[in-house]
Design a protein around this motif. Sequence first.
Motif, PDB file in Angstrom:
ATOM      1  N   ILE A  52       0.785  -0.936  -0.226  1.00 31.53           N
ATOM      2  CA  ILE A  52       0.106  -0.558  -0.169  1.00 31.53           C
ATOM      3  C   ILE A  52       0.635   1.432  -0.496  1.00 31.53           C
ATOM      4  N   GLY A  53       0.709   2.443  -1.388  1.00 33.98           N
ATOM      5  CA  GLY A  53       1.829   3.015  -0.962  1.00 33.98           C
ATOM      6  C   GLY A  53       0.786   4.371  -0.017  1.00 33.98           C
ATOM      7  N   SER A  54       2.232   4.875   1.038  1.00 35.25           N
ATOM      8  CA  SER A  54       1.466   5.579   2.405  1.00 35.25           C
ATOM      9  C   SER A  54       2.487   6.867   2.470  1.00 35.25           C
ATOM     10  N   ALA A  55       3.254   7.489   0.774  1.00 36.18           N
ATOM     11  CA  ALA A  55       3.858   8.950   0.394  1.00 36.18           C
ATOM     12  C   ALA A  55       2.791   9.705   1.425  1.00 36.18           C
ATOM     13  N   THR A  88      -6.871   0.818   4.919  1.00 35.16           N
ATOM     14  CA  THR A  88      -7.151  -0.182   4.127  1.00 35.16           C
ATOM     15  C   THR A  88      -6.395  -1.515   4.347  1.00 35.16           C
ATOM     16  N   ALA A  89      -5.564  -0.803   4.904  1.00 44.46           N
ATOM     17  CA  ALA A  89      -4.783  -2.016   5.878  1.00 44.46           C
ATOM     18  C   ALA A  89      -5.446  -2.847   6.589  1.00 44.46           C
ATOM     19  N   THR A  90      -6.159  -1.869   7.520  1.00 42.31           N
ATOM     20  CA  THR A  90      -6.879  -2.755   8.691  1.00 42.31           C
ATOM     21  C   THR A  90      -8.313  -3.216   7.874  1.00 42.31           C
ATOM     22  N   LEU A  91      -8.411  -3.383   6.533  1.00 46.00           N
ATOM     23  CA  LEU A  91      -9.802  -4.255   6.328  1.00 46.00           C
ATOM     24  C   LEU A  91      -9.406  -5.469   5.716  1.00 46.00           C
ATOM     25  N   VAL A 126      -4.491  10.048  -3.502  1.00 46.28           N
ATOM     26  CA  VAL A 126      -4.867   8.619  -4.083  1.00 46.28           C
ATOM     27  C   VAL A 126      -3.642   7.108  -2.919  1.00 46.28           C
ATOM     28  N   VAL A 127      -4.589   6.167  -2.723  1.00 44.02           N
ATOM     29  CA  VAL A 127      -3.588   5.224  -2.204  1.00 44.02           C
ATOM     30  C   VAL A 127      -2.937   4.102  -3.120  1.00 44.02           C
ATOM     31  N   PRO A 128      -2.444   4.099  -4.177  1.00 43.02           N
ATOM     32  CA  PRO A 128      -2.059   2.551  -4.793  1.00 43.02           C
ATOM     33  C   PRO A 128      -2.061   1.546  -4.193  1.00 43.02           C
ATOM     34  N   ILE A 143      -9.455  -9.870  -2.095  1.00 39.14           N
ATOM     35  CA  ILE A 143      -8.588  -8.783  -1.851  1.00 39.14           C
ATOM     36  C   ILE A 143      -9.845  -8.118  -2.081  1.00 39.14           C
ATOM     37  N   GLY A 144     -10.587  -7.642  -3.611  1.00 34.15           N
ATOM     38  CA  GLY A 144     -11.186  -6.353  -3.543  1.00 34.15           C
ATOM     39  C   GLY A 144     -12.348  -5.894  -2.632  1.00 34.15           C
ATOM     40  N   ARG A 145     -13.126  -7.547  -2.614  1.00 31.42           N
ATOM     41  CA  ARG A 145     -14.332  -7.770  -1.247  1.00 31.42           C
ATOM     42  C   ARG A 145     -14.179  -7.540  -0.090  1.00 31.42           C
ATOM     43  N   ALA A 146     -12.919  -7.280   0.058  1.00 27.42           N
ATOM     44  CA  ALA A 146     -12.137  -7.050   1.730  1.00 27.42           C
ATOM     45  C   ALA A 146     -12.101  -5.086   1.432  1.00 27.42           C
ATOM     46  N   LEU A 147     -12.476  -4.672   0.554  1.00 28.96           N
ATOM     47  CA  LEU A 147     -12.584  -2.870   0.794  1.00 28.96           C
ATOM     48  C   LEU A 147     -14.289  -2.368   0.143  1.00 28.96           C
ATOM     49  N   ARG A 148     -15.119  -2.918   0.202  1.00 32.37           N
ATOM     50  CA  ARG A 148     -16.126  -2.767   0.261  1.00 32.37           C
ATOM     51  C   ARG A 148     -16.703  -1.842   0.284  1.00 32.37           C
TER      52      ARG A 148
END
Length: 264
Positions: A52-55, A88-91, A126-128, A143-148
Amino acid sequence: MLPSLFIAHGAPTLAVEKNAYTDALKELAGQLKRPRAIVIFSAHWESPVQEIGSADVFSTIHDFGGFPRELYEIQYPAAGDRLLAEETATLLRSAGVSVRFHPSRGLDHGAWVVLRLMYPDADIPVVPMSVNPALTPQEQYDIGRALRALRRRDILIIGSGGTVHNFAKINMWAKPGQADEWAVQFEEWLAETLTAWDLPALYRYRELAPYANWAVPRHGSEHFVPLLYAMGAADDDRRAQRLHLSFQLGSLSHVIWQFGAGTD
């Protein structure tokens, strides 16, 4: 609520072209509710662990060679969103997915070409996200489902790649708008499968889809798999609509898929 999207990013030159596809991307941005932030999975960021990009502010990666100089001068200095990256990381961790943050990686062209066409002012955080082609299609979907849940908070989730993406099969002599029949057959099988939300068939696309190994070469599925991440993010609203399809160089598909209807 926003839908999730799969968008083909084509060749890097798409960033400076004007055609029916670039027009469709610009129009799509105007039709959607403005996102609070964007989570984007790019085919050009592969990692065995979900990254997960965090800049705070992303640099622009020109990860290509031999193209016109104007492409290397493009900058897309989008801001990051650390709180969203942590959410996002938590999900994902709650879904059993291991994650790690990358605080310095910029936006590759799979991300910034698409984002610049849709939101040229680079004024949406943005979060890449990386992709992992070694996972099974179901694991990628999950993985996508976890972010719904993010979509309910006006977070736009995008998968950026290409459904037909095989440089060994491109036709340099193809006329503008010309499409190779095998590529069309693959796209139409995919359209039937996605519209029906037929996950068992989709997970077996290599066995069931015509010309699957031409469209998605066995040595590299990284451009196809962002579709699964994006589709999974709309698992709670199983509606799929192809908004655009055109071809470049005979078989390089320019396609937009919308998953979930989205509401105001």
